[in-house]
Design a protein around this motif. Structure first.
Motif, PDB file in Angstrom:
ATOM      1  N   HIS A 205       0.851  -1.196   0.000  1.00  0.00           N
ATOM      2  CA  HIS A 205       0.000   0.000   0.000  1.00  0.00           C
ATOM      3  C   HIS A 205       0.882   1.241   0.000  1.00  0.00           C
ATOM      4  CE1 HIS A 205      -3.355   2.645   0.673  1.00  0.00           C
ATOM      5  NE2 HIS A 205      -2.734   3.177   1.700  1.00  0.00           N
ATOM      6  N   ALA A 206       0.418   2.270  -0.698  1.00  0.00           N
ATOM      7  CA  ALA A 206       1.091   3.566  -0.679  1.00  0.00           C
ATOM      8  C   ALA A 206       0.031   4.651  -0.577  1.00  0.00           C
ATOM      9  CB  ALA A 206       1.929   3.765  -1.940  1.00  0.00           C
ATOM     10  N   ASP A 207       0.367   5.742   0.094  1.00  0.00           N
ATOM     11  CA  ASP A 207      -0.577   6.850   0.207  1.00  0.00           C
ATOM     12  C   ASP A 207      -0.909   7.412  -1.175  1.00  0.00           C
ATOM     13  OD1 ASP A 207      -0.624   6.616   2.957  1.00  0.00           O
ATOM     14  OD2 ASP A 207       0.956   8.104   3.263  1.00  0.00           O
TER      15      ASP A 207
ATOM     16  N   PRO B 117      -0.517   5.764  -4.606  1.00  0.00           N
ATOM     17  CA  PRO B 117      -0.081   4.617  -5.409  1.00  0.00           C
ATOM     18  C   PRO B 117       0.275   4.986  -6.841  1.00  0.00           C
ATOM     19  CG  PRO B 117      -2.442   4.515  -4.968  1.00  0.00           C
ATOM     20  CD  PRO B 117      -1.893   5.604  -4.117  1.00  0.00           C
ATOM     21  N   GLY B 118      -0.440   5.960  -7.405  1.00  0.00           N
ATOM     22  CA  GLY B 118      -0.139   6.384  -8.766  1.00  0.00           C
ATOM     23  C   GLY B 118       1.273   6.919  -8.899  1.00  0.00           C
ATOM     24  N   ALA B 119       1.684   7.741  -7.936  1.00  0.00           N
ATOM     25  CA  ALA B 119       3.033   8.315  -7.972  1.00  0.00           C
ATOM     26  C   ALA B 119       4.092   7.223  -7.829  1.00  0.00           C
ATOM     27  CB  ALA B 119       3.193   9.357  -6.861  1.00  0.00           C
ATOM     28  N   LEU B 120       3.824   6.242  -6.976  1.00  0.00           N
ATOM     29  CA  LEU B 120       4.793   5.153  -6.802  1.00  0.00           C
ATOM     30  C   LEU B 120       4.909   4.320  -8.073  1.00  0.00           C
ATOM     31  CD1 LEU B 120       6.711   3.428  -5.144  1.00  0.00           C
ATOM     32  CD2 LEU B 120       4.733   2.252  -4.167  1.00  0.00           C
ATOM     33  N   VAL B 121       3.774   3.993  -8.695  1.00  0.00           N
ATOM     34  CA  VAL B 121       3.796   3.205  -9.933  1.00  0.00           C
ATOM     35  C   VAL B 121       4.553   3.959 -11.029  1.00  0.00           C
ATOM     36  CG1 VAL B 121       2.354   2.305 -11.803  1.00  0.00           C
ATOM     37  CG2 VAL B 121       1.713   1.886  -9.423  1.00  0.00           C
ATOM     38  N   ARG B 122       4.287   5.269 -11.167  1.00  0.00           N
ATOM     39  CA  ARG B 122       4.981   6.055 -12.193  1.00  0.00           C
ATOM     40  C   ARG B 122       6.477   6.103 -11.931  1.00  0.00           C
ATOM     41  NH1 ARG B 122       0.388   9.255 -11.439  1.00  0.00           N
ATOM     42  NH2 ARG B 122       1.525  10.674 -10.058  1.00  0.00           N
ATOM     43  N   ALA B 123       6.845   6.309 -10.666  1.00  0.00           N
ATOM     44  CA  ALA B 123       8.265   6.415 -10.329  1.00  0.00           C
ATOM     45  C   ALA B 123       8.993   5.098 -10.575  1.00  0.00           C
ATOM     46  CB  ALA B 123       8.425   6.861  -8.875  1.00  0.00           C
ATOM     47  N   VAL B 124       8.375   3.982 -10.210  1.00  0.00           N
ATOM     48  CA  VAL B 124       9.003   2.682 -10.434  1.00  0.00           C
ATOM     49  C   VAL B 124       9.111   2.404 -11.928  1.00  0.00           C
ATOM     50  CG1 VAL B 124       8.729   0.183 -10.127  1.00  0.00           C
ATOM     51  CG2 VAL B 124       8.308   1.724  -8.208  1.00  0.00           C
ATOM     52  N   THR B 125       8.069   2.746 -12.679  1.00  0.00           N
ATOM     53  CA  THR B 125       8.094   2.539 -14.135  1.00  0.00           C
ATOM     54  C   THR B 125       9.217   3.337 -14.777  1.00  0.00           C
ATOM     55  OG1 THR B 125       5.700   2.146 -14.164  1.00  0.00           O
ATOM     56  CG2 THR B 125       6.748   2.715 -16.255  1.00  0.00           C
ATOM     57  N   GLU B 126       9.373   4.602 -14.362  1.00  0.00           N
ATOM     58  CA  GLU B 126      10.435   5.440 -14.915  1.00  0.00           C
ATOM     59  C   GLU B 126      11.813   4.905 -14.521  1.00  0.00           C
ATOM     60  OE1 GLU B 126       9.733   9.407 -13.605  1.00  0.00           O
ATOM     61  OE2 GLU B 126       7.832   9.593 -14.688  1.00  0.00           O
ATOM     62  N   ALA B 127      11.956   4.464 -13.270  1.00  0.00           N
ATOM     63  CA  ALA B 127      13.243   3.933 -12.809  1.00  0.00           C
ATOM     64  C   ALA B 127      13.594   2.659 -13.568  1.00  0.00           C
ATOM     65  CB  ALA B 127      13.203   3.673 -11.308  1.00  0.00           C
ATOM     66  N   ARG B 128      12.596   1.812 -13.825  1.00  0.00           N
ATOM     67  CA  ARG B 128      12.833   0.582 -14.587  1.00  0.00           C
ATOM     68  C   ARG B 128      13.229   0.895 -16.026  1.00  0.00           C
ATOM     69  NH1 ARG B 128       8.255  -2.035 -15.488  1.00  0.00           N
ATOM     70  NH2 ARG B 128       9.352  -3.860 -16.282  1.00  0.00           N
ATOM     71  N   SER B 129      12.597   1.900 -16.628  1.00  0.00           N
ATOM     72  CA  SER B 129      12.921   2.244 -18.009  1.00  0.00           C
ATOM     73  C   SER B 129      14.344   2.739 -18.132  1.00  0.00           C
ATOM     74  CB  SER B 129      11.951   3.310 -18.544  1.00  0.00           C
ATOM     75  OG  SER B 129      12.148   4.551 -17.872  1.00  0.00           O
ATOM     76  N   GLY B 130      14.882   3.327 -17.058  1.00  0.00           N
ATOM     77  CA  GLY B 130      16.262   3.781 -17.072  1.00  0.00           C
ATOM     78  C   GLY B 130      17.261   2.648 -17.033  1.00  0.00           C
ATOM     79  N   LEU B 131      16.776   1.424 -16.708  1.00  0.00           N
ATOM     80  CA  LEU B 131      17.679   0.270 -16.681  1.00  0.00           C
ATOM     81  C   LEU B 131      17.827  -0.379 -18.046  1.00  0.00           C
ATOM     82  CD1 LEU B 131      16.374  -1.535 -13.460  1.00  0.00           C
ATOM     83  CD2 LEU B 131      18.376  -0.057 -13.666  1.00  0.00           C
ATOM     84  N   VAL B 132      16.902  -0.047 -18.969  1.00  0.00           N
ATOM     85  CA  VAL B 132      16.903  -0.680 -20.285  1.00  0.00           C
ATOM     86  C   VAL B 132      17.902   0.028 -21.184  1.00  0.00           C
ATOM     87  CG1 VAL B 132      15.527  -1.261 -22.304  1.00  0.00           C
ATOM     88  CG2 VAL B 132      14.497  -1.340 -20.020  1.00  0.00           C
ATOM     89  N   GLU B 133      18.843  -0.711 -21.700  1.00  0.00           N
ATOM     90  CA  GLU B 133      19.844  -0.131 -22.582  1.00  0.00           C
ATOM     91  C   GLU B 133      19.247   0.051 -23.973  1.00  0.00           C
ATOM     92  OE1 GLU B 133      23.314  -2.482 -22.662  1.00  0.00           O
ATOM     93  OE2 GLU B 133      23.726  -2.273 -20.511  1.00  0.00           O
ATOM     94  N   PRO B 134      19.533   1.194 -24.625  1.00  0.00           N
ATOM     95  CA  PRO B 134      18.982   1.397 -25.962  1.00  0.00           C
ATOM     96  C   PRO B 134      19.529   0.356 -26.936  1.00  0.00           C
ATOM     97  CG  PRO B 134      20.538   3.156 -25.322  1.00  0.00           C
ATOM     98  CD  PRO B 134      20.374   2.289 -24.142  1.00  0.00           C
ATOM     99  N   ALA B 135      18.680  -0.054 -27.897  1.00  0.00           N
ATOM    100  CA  ALA B 135      19.065  -1.068 -28.876  1.00  0.00           C
ATOM    101  C   ALA B 135      20.046  -0.501 -29.884  1.00  0.00           C
ATOM    102  CB  ALA B 135      17.823  -1.575 -29.590  1.00  0.00           C
TER     103      ALA B 135
END
Length: 199
Positions: free
Chosen positions: A177-179, A181-199
């Protein structure tokens, strides 16, 4: 560590969290990391529990007014119980979830009872999902606050979770649970996208 020492250590950490909360010191998070609170979801239940403790203390004071020794012992126990209730809420405030892109982790917490470090690279799905009922299943961890969870993480592989009493289990689905949740989901999604190396 035996159960007695574990409980004593737990109570000392609760009191330390209460002191931090009372002095209005912010949660300790690494530089570049972002805290995500969850304590608002339990505010009303904790306030209700605290109110019940106060009423019980007043009623026992009346019932034991002619027995001063018993009255003093019960009063000390009741006041200490009330302090622990407030400390439980305080520990939730000063121990939030922490997203640390620099370390590549999401730290999922609930007070002092849950502290799970999830590598961002293991997260294959993160979504808002409000749940008010939770059935226990192997490989799943429900970090319930105020009888609900609002974010679901699905992992590519299991991560180890050590329970409060030291039992180890592997989990591949985490609900928390997060106070906000939308902000947490967006932040995790953005952080994960930063781990993907460009093709």
């Amino acid at each position: 560590m035996n159960a007695g020492r574990l409980l004593l250590r737990h109570e000392l950490r609760l009191l330390a969290a209460l002191g931090r909360w009372a002095s209005r010191r912010p949660p300790a998070v690494p530089e570049g990391a972002t805290p995500f609170g969850y304590a608002r979801g339990q505010g009303a239940p904790m306030a209700g529990l605290g109110f019940v403790c106060v009423i019980e203390t007043l009623m026992l004071s009346v019932l034991l007014r002619d027995r001063p020794t018993a009255h003093h012992v019960v009063l000390v126990l009741d006041v200490y119980t009330l302090v622990l209730v407030v400390a439980l809420h305080a520990s939730s405030v000063v121990h939030p979830h922490v997203l640390d892109p620099g370390a590549g982790t999401l730290r999922v917490r609930r007070s002092l009872h849950v502290d799970l470090v999830v590598p961002l690279e293991r997260i294959v799905s993160v979504r808002r999902e409000l749940r008010a009922t939770h059935e226990r299943h192997d490989g799943e961890l429900d970090v319930v606050v105020g009888a609900q969870t609002s974010v679901t993480l699905e992992l590519a592989g299991p991560v180890p979770h050590v329970t409060f009493l030291g039992r180890r289990r592997e989990v591949g689905v985490v609900r928390l649970h997060a106070d906000d949740p939308g902000a947490l989901v967006r932040a995790v999604t953005e952080a994960r996208s930063g781990l993907v190396e460009p093709a």
